[in-house]
Design an enzyme around this catalytic site. Structure first.
Site, PDB file in Angstrom:
ATOM      1  N   TYR A  31     -12.667  -2.856 -45.547  1.00 51.98           N
ATOM      2  CA  TYR A  31     -11.329  -1.977 -45.119  1.00 51.98           C
ATOM      3  C   TYR A  31     -10.205  -2.467 -45.954  1.00 51.98           C
ATOM      4  CZ  TYR A  31      -7.899   0.182 -41.862  1.00 51.98           C
ATOM      5  OH  TYR A  31      -6.683   0.873 -41.455  1.00 51.98           O
TER       6      TYR A  31
ATOM      7  N   ASN B 183      -4.548  11.647 -44.278  1.00 52.17           N
ATOM      8  CA  ASN B 183      -4.617  10.372 -43.074  1.00 52.17           C
ATOM      9  C   ASN B 183      -6.058  10.024 -42.913  1.00 52.17           C
ATOM     10  OD1 ASN B 183      -3.781   9.215 -40.364  1.00 52.17           O
ATOM     11  ND2 ASN B 183      -5.174  10.984 -39.763  1.00 52.17           N
TER      12      ASN B 183
ATOM     13  N   ALA C 193      -9.896  -3.745 -48.731  1.00 51.88           N
ATOM     14  CA  ALA C 193     -10.103  -3.238 -50.216  1.00 51.88           C
ATOM     15  C   ALA C 193      -9.780  -1.938 -50.372  1.00 51.88           C
ATOM     16  CB  ALA C 193     -11.452  -3.798 -50.593  1.00 51.88           C
ATOM     17  N   SER C 194     -10.315  -1.136 -49.277  1.00 52.67           N
ATOM     18  CA  SER C 194     -10.241   0.476 -49.502  1.00 52.67           C
ATOM     19  C   SER C 194      -8.783   0.763 -49.303  1.00 52.67           C
ATOM     20  CB  SER C 194     -11.017   0.946 -48.392  1.00 52.67           C
ATOM     21  OG  SER C 194     -10.358   0.964 -47.096  1.00 52.67           O
ATOM     22  N   LYS C 195      -7.931  -0.109 -48.466  1.00 62.54           N
ATOM     23  CA  LYS C 195      -6.436   0.300 -48.292  1.00 62.54           C
ATOM     24  C   LYS C 195      -5.510  -0.242 -49.536  1.00 62.54           C
ATOM     25  CE  LYS C 195      -7.068   2.963 -44.435  1.00 62.54           C
ATOM     26  NZ  LYS C 195      -6.551   4.369 -44.635  1.00 62.54           N
TER      27      LYS C 195
ATOM     28  N   SER D 220      -2.509   0.990 -45.147  1.00 59.43           N
ATOM     29  CA  SER D 220      -2.377   0.162 -43.969  1.00 59.43           C
ATOM     30  C   SER D 220      -1.560  -0.939 -44.365  1.00 59.43           C
ATOM     31  CB  SER D 220      -3.754  -0.259 -43.647  1.00 59.43           C
ATOM     32  OG  SER D 220      -3.765  -1.183 -42.603  1.00 59.43           O
TER      33      SER D 220
ATOM     34  N   ILE E 171      -1.404  -0.099 -34.736  1.00 61.54           N
ATOM     35  CA  ILE E 171      -0.956   1.115 -33.902  1.00 61.54           C
ATOM     36  C   ILE E 171      -2.142   1.406 -32.736  1.00 61.54           C
ATOM     37  CG2 ILE E 171      -0.208   3.742 -34.092  1.00 61.54           C
ATOM     38  CD1 ILE E 171       1.326   1.604 -35.562  1.00 61.54           C
TER      39      ILE E 171
HETATM   40  N1  LIG Z   1      -4.706   2.572 -35.812  1.00 62.63           N
HETATM   41  C1  LIG Z   1      -4.147   1.517 -36.438  1.00 62.63           C
HETATM   42  O1  LIG Z   1      -3.731   0.395 -36.009  1.00 62.63           O
HETATM   43  C2  LIG Z   1      -3.906   2.000 -37.972  1.00 62.63           C
HETATM   44  C3  LIG Z   1      -3.223   1.048 -38.781  1.00 62.63           C
HETATM   45  C4  LIG Z   1      -3.209   1.291 -40.178  1.00 62.63           C
HETATM   46  C5  LIG Z   1      -3.853   2.154 -40.719  1.00 62.63           C
HETATM   47  N2  LIG Z   1      -4.266   3.068 -40.078  1.00 62.63           N
HETATM   48  C6  LIG Z   1      -4.969   4.416 -40.666  1.00 62.63           C
HETATM   49  O2  LIG Z   1      -4.541   5.626 -40.095  1.00 62.63           O
HETATM   50  C7  LIG Z   1      -5.313   6.629 -40.223  1.00 62.63           C
HETATM   51  C8  LIG Z   1      -5.669   6.952 -38.887  1.00 62.63           C
HETATM   52  O3  LIG Z   1      -6.277   6.229 -38.012  1.00 62.63           O
HETATM   53  P1  LIG Z   1      -6.242   6.274 -36.466  1.00 62.63           P
HETATM   54  O4  LIG Z   1      -5.925   4.875 -35.800  1.00 62.63           O
HETATM   55  O5  LIG Z   1      -5.599   7.558 -35.849  1.00 62.63           O
HETATM   56  O6  LIG Z   1      -7.773   6.596 -36.459  1.00 62.63           O
HETATM   57  P2  LIG Z   1      -8.853   7.520 -35.349  1.00 62.63           P
HETATM   58  O7  LIG Z   1     -10.127   7.253 -35.468  1.00 62.63           O
HETATM   59  O8  LIG Z   1      -8.072   7.727 -34.026  1.00 62.63           O
HETATM   60  O9  LIG Z   1      -8.395   9.124 -36.154  1.00 62.63           O
HETATM   61  C9  LIG Z   1      -9.113   9.334 -37.284  1.00 62.63           C
HETATM   62  C10 LIG Z   1      -9.414  10.665 -37.373  1.00 62.63           C
HETATM   63  O10 LIG Z   1      -9.892  10.837 -38.782  1.00 62.63           O
HETATM   64  C11 LIG Z   1     -11.398  11.488 -38.637  1.00 62.63           C
HETATM   65  N3  LIG Z   1     -12.219  11.191 -39.674  1.00 62.63           N
HETATM   66  C12 LIG Z   1     -13.015  10.233 -39.817  1.00 62.63           C
HETATM   67  N4  LIG Z   1     -13.654  10.349 -40.913  1.00 62.63           N
HETATM   68  C13 LIG Z   1     -13.669  11.440 -41.453  1.00 62.63           C
HETATM   69  C14 LIG Z   1     -14.426  12.062 -42.564  1.00 62.63           C
HETATM   70  N5  LIG Z   1     -15.126  11.461 -43.451  1.00 62.63           N
HETATM   71  N6  LIG Z   1     -13.809  13.396 -42.798  1.00 62.63           N
HETATM   72  C15 LIG Z   1     -12.947  14.010 -41.882  1.00 62.63           C
HETATM   73  N7  LIG Z   1     -12.343  13.180 -41.026  1.00 62.63           N
HETATM   74  C16 LIG Z   1     -12.675  12.222 -40.972  1.00 62.63           C
HETATM   75  C17 LIG Z   1     -11.802  11.214 -37.463  1.00 62.63           C
HETATM   76  O11 LIG Z   1     -12.815  12.188 -36.672  1.00 62.63           O
HETATM   77  C18 LIG Z   1     -10.603  11.214 -36.572  1.00 62.63           C
HETATM   78  O12 LIG Z   1     -10.112  12.438 -36.038  1.00 62.63           O
HETATM   79  C19 LIG Z   1      -6.932   5.719 -40.840  1.00 62.63           C
HETATM   80  O13 LIG Z   1      -6.764   6.216 -42.221  1.00 62.63           O
HETATM   81  C20 LIG Z   1      -6.623   4.409 -40.603  1.00 62.63           C
HETATM   82  O14 LIG Z   1      -7.187   3.523 -41.471  1.00 62.63           O
HETATM   83  C21 LIG Z   1      -4.593   2.963 -38.670  1.00 62.63           C
END
Ligand SMILES: NC(=O)c1ccc[n+]([C@@H]2O[C@H](COP(=O)([O-])OP(=O)(O)OC[C@H]3O[C@@H](n4cnc5c(N)ncnc54)[C@H](O)[C@@H]3O)[C@@H](O)[C@H]2O)c1
Length: 263
Positions: free
Chosen positions: A157, A92, A159-161, A144, A190
């Protein structure tokens, strides 16, 4: 041991579990009886998160890990595997920030790729090598909506996803004969600490109005159950797929205000 729980005593490794969607996924697995190994680089919030999750299930272990650093990943995965063989991996952890394409610096591009793509590869390879020996395992990767449909200001971002989707499909192809399934989840907008850091409330309101047919953002509680479905027996014949949860954003263009009257 409560045999009615769906993930009773299954060992689930979750990256980025200290907050946001990862924390919610951890809570959902804890309620279903799983043993949890939580990986995150933010030690302070990971400790707080683990204490909260322990109120749902006592079997919670933390591993302070930057998933973009190979040695840290191998150490954390070995420690987790030693605790109890890993059944399920939830990839995640991820980061995002906005930079116009023409201004992206090499180190910004690298940072996003290191965490979102290389980090996922490192954790997956390390865990799947153990799963392969047992001929059993499940992986669910966090992509994503942006991995399938671009968003202005997020070339790195996006490109990574998109890379996560191809990593997912190729892992699924190569690991199927080892009885390891690999799927991905692709959420839309989200509300989490990540999105709150990037976007102002005004931006979010405009975004919802312009792009999301369901007229609201999603909650982590609406994403976590998809991870449990893909990790569980209900999805035993599904591999190499991407599941979108985005309030209808990818279904097509939302009509502007001056067009809705025509319906
Ligand atoms: N929030 C959104 O709208 C959304 C939409 C689509 C996808 N996502 C994806 O969902 C995932 C979680 O997103 P979120 O919104 O809960 O983010 P968030 O920032 O609230 O939580 C991300 C967590 O990942 C940890 N983290 C970051 N870099 C890290 C690393 N190098 N090693 C270990 N842990 C690390 C952070 O400390 C944090 O606890 C991400 O991959 C994000 O790209 C989020």
């Amino acid at each position: 041991m409560d045999l009615r729980k769906r993930f009773n005593n299954k060992h689930v490794v979750i990256t980025g579990a200290a907050q946001g969607i990862g924390f919610e996924i951890a809570c959902h697995f804890a309620r279903e009886g799983a043993l949890l190994s939580l990986l995150d680089l933010n030690t302070t919030i990971l400790d707080i998160a683990a204490e909260k999750i322990k109120q749902l299930s006592p079997k919670v272990y933390t591993h302070y890990t930057d998933i973009s650093v190979k040695e840290q990943v191998e150490q954390a995965v070995s420690a987790a595997e030693h605790l109890q063989p890993i059944d399920i991996l939830i990839n995640n952890a991820g980061i995002a920030f906005e930079t116009p394409f023409l201004e992206i610096e090499e180190k910004e591009w690298q940072k996003i790729m290191d965490v979102n793509l290389k980090g996922m590869f490192l954790v997956s390879q390390s865990v799947c090598r153990f799963m392969a020996k047992r001929m059993k395992g499940v992986v669910v990767n966090m992509s994503s909506k942006n991995g399938q449909d671009g968003e202005f200001g997020y070339a790195h971002y996006n490109a990574s996803k998109a890379g996560v989707i191809m990593l997912t499909k190729t892992m699924a192809l190569e690991l199927a004969h080892l009885n390891i399934r690999v799927n991905a989840v692709a959420p839309g907008y989200i509300q989490t600490p990540l999105s709150e850091t990037i976007d102002s409330p005004e931006f979010t309101a405009n975004f919802v109005e312009s792009y999301i047919p369901m007229n609201r953002v999603g909650k982590p509680q609406e994403i976590a159950p998809l991870f449990l479905f893909l990790a569980g027996e209900e999805s035993s014949f599904i591999t190499g797929q991407v599941f979108v949860a985005d309030g209808g954003q990818l279904a097509g263009q939302k009509p502007g205000q001056n067009l809705t009257g025509a319906l």
